[in-house]
Design an enzyme around this catalytic site. Sequence first.
Site, PDB file in Angstrom:
ATOM      1  N   CYS A   1       0.809  -1.223   0.000  1.00 45.94           N
ATOM      2  CA  CYS A   1       0.000   0.000   0.000  1.00 45.94           C
ATOM      3  C   CYS A   1       0.842   1.273   0.000  1.00 45.94           C
ATOM      4  O   CYS A   1       0.587   2.198  -0.776  1.00 45.94           O
ATOM      5  CB  CYS A   1      -0.964  -0.003   1.186  1.00 45.94           C
ATOM      6  SG  CYS A   1      -0.178  -0.038   2.810  1.00 45.94           S
TER       7      CYS A   1
ATOM      8  N   HIS B   1      -2.369   0.802   6.943  1.00 49.22           N
ATOM      9  CA  HIS B   1      -2.816   0.738   5.562  1.00 49.22           C
ATOM     10  C   HIS B   1      -3.035   2.148   5.035  1.00 49.22           C
ATOM     11  O   HIS B   1      -3.366   3.058   5.790  1.00 49.22           O
ATOM     12  CB  HIS B   1      -4.095  -0.079   5.456  1.00 49.22           C
ATOM     13  CG  HIS B   1      -4.425  -0.507   4.056  1.00 49.22           C
ATOM     14  ND1 HIS B   1      -3.579  -1.301   3.297  1.00 49.22           N
ATOM     15  CD2 HIS B   1      -5.493  -0.234   3.256  1.00 49.22           C
ATOM     16  CE1 HIS B   1      -4.129  -1.509   2.108  1.00 49.22           C
ATOM     17  NE2 HIS B   1      -5.278  -0.865   2.053  1.00 49.22           N
TER      18      HIS B   1
ATOM     19  N   HIS C   1      -5.875   1.376  -3.566  1.00 48.49           N
ATOM     20  CA  HIS C   1      -4.942   0.865  -2.562  1.00 48.49           C
ATOM     21  C   HIS C   1      -4.506  -0.536  -2.959  1.00 48.49           C
ATOM     22  O   HIS C   1      -5.098  -1.160  -3.850  1.00 48.49           O
ATOM     23  CB  HIS C   1      -5.618   0.848  -1.185  1.00 48.49           C
ATOM     24  CG  HIS C   1      -6.783  -0.093  -1.116  1.00 48.49           C
ATOM     25  ND1 HIS C   1      -6.796  -1.237  -0.342  1.00 48.49           N
ATOM     26  CD2 HIS C   1      -8.009  -0.067  -1.741  1.00 48.49           C
ATOM     27  CE1 HIS C   1      -7.955  -1.865  -0.481  1.00 48.49           C
ATOM     28  NE2 HIS C   1      -8.710  -1.181  -1.322  1.00 48.49           N
TER      29      HIS C   1
END
Length: 215
Positions: A115, A170, A187
Amino acid sequence: MTKYITKYLFPIFFLVLSISSCDTLKKGPSTASSSKSKNSGYRSGPSRSASRTPAGRTPARKPASNTGRATAARPTYTRPSGSYSAEIPKVVEVARTYYGTPYRSGGNDKNGIDCSGLICSVYSEIGVKVPRISWQQSEFGAEVAGINELKPGDWVFFVPEAGKEGYVSHAGIVTDVRNNDEIMFIHASTSKGVREDNLFSNYFKGRFVKAIRPF
């Protein structure tokens, strides 16, 4: 009588004094640990407050640093040569070329990417150097005050567990703001690779912790 006091009372007095001293020593470290744990969370900057995060959530924290290691020189980052708003369509376009790329921890290209690597690689392709690690990215630029102010090109960050304090685990790039209930971001998903999802999906809305406008 004096022998009796010397033989019995002095040892008792010494024992009581020793127990009292040990108790004091035991209390010291635990008090320090308690004080330290209360301040273990981080704020993104000196002027920011928890009110900027979604209601009911506490700020994410960065991983604990190893103070025993020498401090490395701070990397030099760059910014777009013109206005960032003019670069956003290009950012989104480049990010979407990674669609379907498999997830690979530490990856930086279309053979496999994670990510934070996706964010770093996308901006590298438009000639801009940004941080590579997700928690560093979460402290880069200016924090967006609320979800209703998100725009394409903003970065969004998430913690591992819904509604709980934790480290930033994340990250993604906002690609499209369609309405108040549909904000799309791209992502690198660990299970399905690079994809776009809605910030308000059941999985992500509880884990969202902050957003950054990088420039």
